[in-house]
Design a protein around this motif. Structure first.
Motif, PDB file in Angstrom:
ATOM      1  N   TYR A 453      33.334  40.835  26.723  1.00 54.31           N
ATOM      2  CA  TYR A 453      33.576  42.095  26.665  1.00 54.31           C
ATOM      3  C   TYR A 453      31.972  42.605  26.281  1.00 54.31           C
ATOM      4  CZ  TYR A 453      38.474  41.126  25.464  1.00 54.31           C
ATOM      5  OH  TYR A 453      39.765  40.612  25.832  1.00 54.31           O
ATOM      6  N   LEU A 456      30.289  42.869  29.704  1.00 53.66           N
ATOM      7  CA  LEU A 456      30.657  43.937  30.738  1.00 53.66           C
ATOM      8  C   LEU A 456      29.985  45.326  30.004  1.00 53.66           C
ATOM      9  CD1 LEU A 456      32.546  44.829  32.785  1.00 53.66           C
ATOM     10  CD2 LEU A 456      34.444  45.324  31.153  1.00 53.66           C
ATOM     11  N   PHE A 465      31.196  51.952  29.785  1.00 52.86           N
ATOM     12  CA  PHE A 465      32.036  50.892  28.956  1.00 52.86           C
ATOM     13  C   PHE A 465      32.998  51.748  27.964  1.00 52.86           C
ATOM     14  CE2 PHE A 465      32.795  48.085  25.570  1.00 52.86           C
ATOM     15  CZ  PHE A 465      33.215  47.065  26.197  1.00 52.86           C
ATOM     16  N   LEU A 498      36.327  45.567  39.354  1.00 47.45           N
ATOM     17  CA  LEU A 498      35.708  44.361  38.593  1.00 47.45           C
ATOM     18  C   LEU A 498      36.282  43.244  38.640  1.00 47.45           C
ATOM     19  CD1 LEU A 498      35.308  46.748  35.135  1.00 47.45           C
ATOM     20  CD2 LEU A 498      33.324  46.048  36.862  1.00 47.45           C
ATOM     21  N   PHE A 501      34.364  40.067  38.130  1.00 45.23           N
ATOM     22  CA  PHE A 501      33.831  39.757  36.777  1.00 45.23           C
ATOM     23  C   PHE A 501      35.039  39.301  36.072  1.00 45.23           C
ATOM     24  CE2 PHE A 501      33.483  40.902  32.319  1.00 45.23           C
ATOM     25  CZ  PHE A 501      32.153  40.469  32.204  1.00 45.23           C
TER      26      PHE A 501
END
Length: 599
Positions: A453, A456, A465, A498, A501
């Motif tokens: 987290y 990111l 975010f 994403l 990711f």
């Protein structure tokens, strides 16, 4: 995706745009619970009525009933060893009725989760009434619940509940083993707790009858605390000892109510002191939440608990996650669990004030994950523990400064994973929490997802975010999101695909190990070939030191690893007097930092 998850998206109960699907549903109940605590025998007895709504499309021919405290039965499966003081006889259920029809059951053979065949099916869209009468002994050894001492008890999971029936697994039949945590429906609760004279009761929900159960002095202080920024002592040790706090009936019936919440719990004591205040949690509406602390007067840390709670509620509401604290109160109770419950935490007392506040921050952060979001902690612990760990770190930066917060984060959350050579430590985060052993569970639930987290956050930047996170929270609060709902909602909220990711961090056996493999110099142009041996897409700093002692810090976000796989080429214009370059991963601790420097 496993087959059951694919099926949920195909049926339209969930959607790949990160929203609940057009066919999404979840069941719910209205619980009316009456409990009585015998302070001498340490026995809790109760009755309850549950109006259960079957909002699914399915006809339910049986019901799964969960009673977590059967974990104390000697024959219950557990994740570790326990002492004799932990053991008890468990639930004794004497009445079970469905729509007035009695069901004969033998609760002696019940585990923490038990399936009961129904006399008639629960039809789709129907509301059915369950009635139960039961009793159970509080365990002498207190963990997440039980006897704190001879005059103080924490009674969590004190009632039988209908287990979750959802769109991707059907009935939740996973037994509680005292390691993974919980998964409950959002229900409405009325709770009454009958306690002996001079016992104060603290519980989830709003206290509905303070004038009936408190002395006029204590009731006046209690009401004042609901709008006070200053900490008020509702009851001190001397007043508790003299019987000046509760109404002087032989028994007092404490009544509470909490709506659309996934559990209720309560505690009681005839000796604990009681502090309280309140704090504004929503600056737009001026809404306040009350903050309470119940503790032994000898505890050095809990006298700060209300102030710490006020600070945590305000900071979480206005910073990260930036969602106003959703409940009307928070109570910090001194016990042994270091465990969260809706509107309550049960924390141990320590002489280290910094650590005590650290733990309190973490448990209060759980208000959002799982309680506001309704995640399945039993299967996907990273959806709550990973976020609580992240929020604990972010508020720590505010309270302690970045260096101290980072040091605590590395010591408590990263070191025991990254320096453990056990291959289980590198199991994918998405692995179900019930399927990995103790250390593997801890790392997959806390440190590793929290690093994901934070990576990111570093890559997207704070504003984007925050937008992505709020998209997820707005779409799924009060519901039952699963990991793929989170991934899709974050994609939508950020406006980015994403998936690379998510695959890198949640579906791989990666770890953290970067290296400077080669440096090529052409005049003032430096080309750094970096190797990502561990595989995780982590941010890092390049600290450049010049011959005159000057330094420069060049930050790289995880985006450098998106298309490069396990190698990345970084081009820098640095000048001709570079002495050294050090690759620093900060809280993303490198398993082998020896190859992170070049001279």
């Amino acid at each position: 995706m496993p087959r059951n998850i694919k099926n949920a998206y195909e049926k339209g109960t969930r959607s790949r745009d990160g929203k609940p699907g057009k066919n999404y549903w979840q069941n719910e109940g209205k619980y009316d619970i009456s409990l009585q605590v015998d302070a001498n025998s340490k026995l809790i007895s109760g009755t309850e009525t549950i109006r259960y709504s079957n909002n699914s499309r399915d006809t339910l021919k049986s019901v799964v009933i969960r009673f977590v405290n059967n974990i104390h039965k000697p024959e219950a499966p557990r994740s570790g060893t326990v002492s004799k003081d932990f053991l008890s006889s468990g639930l004794k259920l004497t009445v079970l009725k469905v729509d007035g029809m009695a069901i004969k059951v033998d609760s002696e053979g019940w585990e923490t989760v038990t399936e009961v065949k129904l006399p008639k099916p629960l039809l789709p869209g129907s509301i059915n009434t369950f009635e139960m009468t039961w009793s159970y002994p509080l365990s002498k050894q207190s963990g997440r619940e039980g006897q704190i001492n001879n005059t103080t008890f924490f009674a969590a999971y004190a009632y039988p509940r209908i287990s979750v029936y959802d769109d991707y697994n059907g009935w939740d039949r996973v037994a509680h083993t005292d390691r993974t945590e919980f998964y409950n429906d959002f229900n409405d609760y009325k709770l009454s707790v009958k306690a002996p004279k001079n016992y104060v009761v603290w519980a989830t929900g709003d206290l509905l009858n303070p004038d009936e159960v408190l002395s006029p002095m204590a009731a006046k202080r209690y009401k004042a605390s609901l709008i006070s920024d200053q900490v008020l002592h509702i009851a001190d040790a001397n007043e508790m000892k003299k019987g000046l706090v509760t109404a002087q009936n032989a028994w007092n019936n404490w009544k509470f109510e909490a709506l659309h919440i996934c559990d209720v719990t309560f505690s009681l004591s005839s000796t604990y002191v009681w502090d309280a205040a309140s704090v504004e949690v929503d600056t737009k509406t001026g809404r306040r939440s009350s903050v309470h602390a119940a503790y032994d007067a000898s505890a050095k840390d809990f006298s700060h608990a209300v102030k710490w709670g006020q600070e945590a509620l305000a900071w979480f509401s206005n910073n990260w996650p930036g969602v106003p604290y959703p409940f009307s109160k928070m109570t910090a109770f001194q016990g042994y669990a270091d465990m969260e419950y809706p509107m309550m935490v049960n924390d141990s007392s320590t002489p280290d004030l910094e650590f005590s506040q650290f733990v309190l921050n973490h448990e209060i952060a759980h208000t959002y994950f799982p309680f506001y979001m309704g995640t399945n902690e039993t299967r996907y612990a990273f959806m709550d523990e990973g976020w609580a760990t992240t929020l604990e770190y972010l508020i720590g930066i505010y309270q302690l400064g970045k260096d101290r917060a980072a040091e605590n984060y590395k010591n408590f959350r990263v070191k025991k994973w990254i320096y453990d050579p056990s291959t289980e430590q590198d199991q994918p985060i998405i692995s179900m929490s019930t399927q990995v052993s103790g250390p593997g569970y801890g790392n997959n639930a806390y440190g590793k997802p929290s690093l994901a987290y934070l990576a990111l956050k570093d890559m997207l930047g704070d504003d984007l975010f925050a937008r992505a996170l709020k998209t997820y929270m707005e779409r799924w609060n009060g519901k039952h999101p699963i990991p793929w709902d989170f991934f899709f909602a974050m994609n939508e909220g950020s406006g980015q695909d994403l998936n690379w990711f998510w695959n890198n961090w949640f579906f791989s056996n990666n770890y953290i190990d970067l290296a400077i493999e080669k440096v090529t110099i052409k005049g003032n142009d430096y080309t750094l070939l970096l190797k990502n041996t561990g595989g995780f897409a982590v941010p890092f700093d390049l600290e450049v030191t010049y011959k005159d002692g000057e330094t420069a810090l060049i930050h790289q976000t995880p985006i450098v690893w998106k298309n490069s796989g396990q190698q990345a080429s970084i081009n820098l214009k640095l000048g001709d007097s570079v002495q050294s370059i050090v690759l620093d991963t900060g809280i993303f601790m490198d398993a082998n930092p020896k190859d992170n420097s070049w001279k």
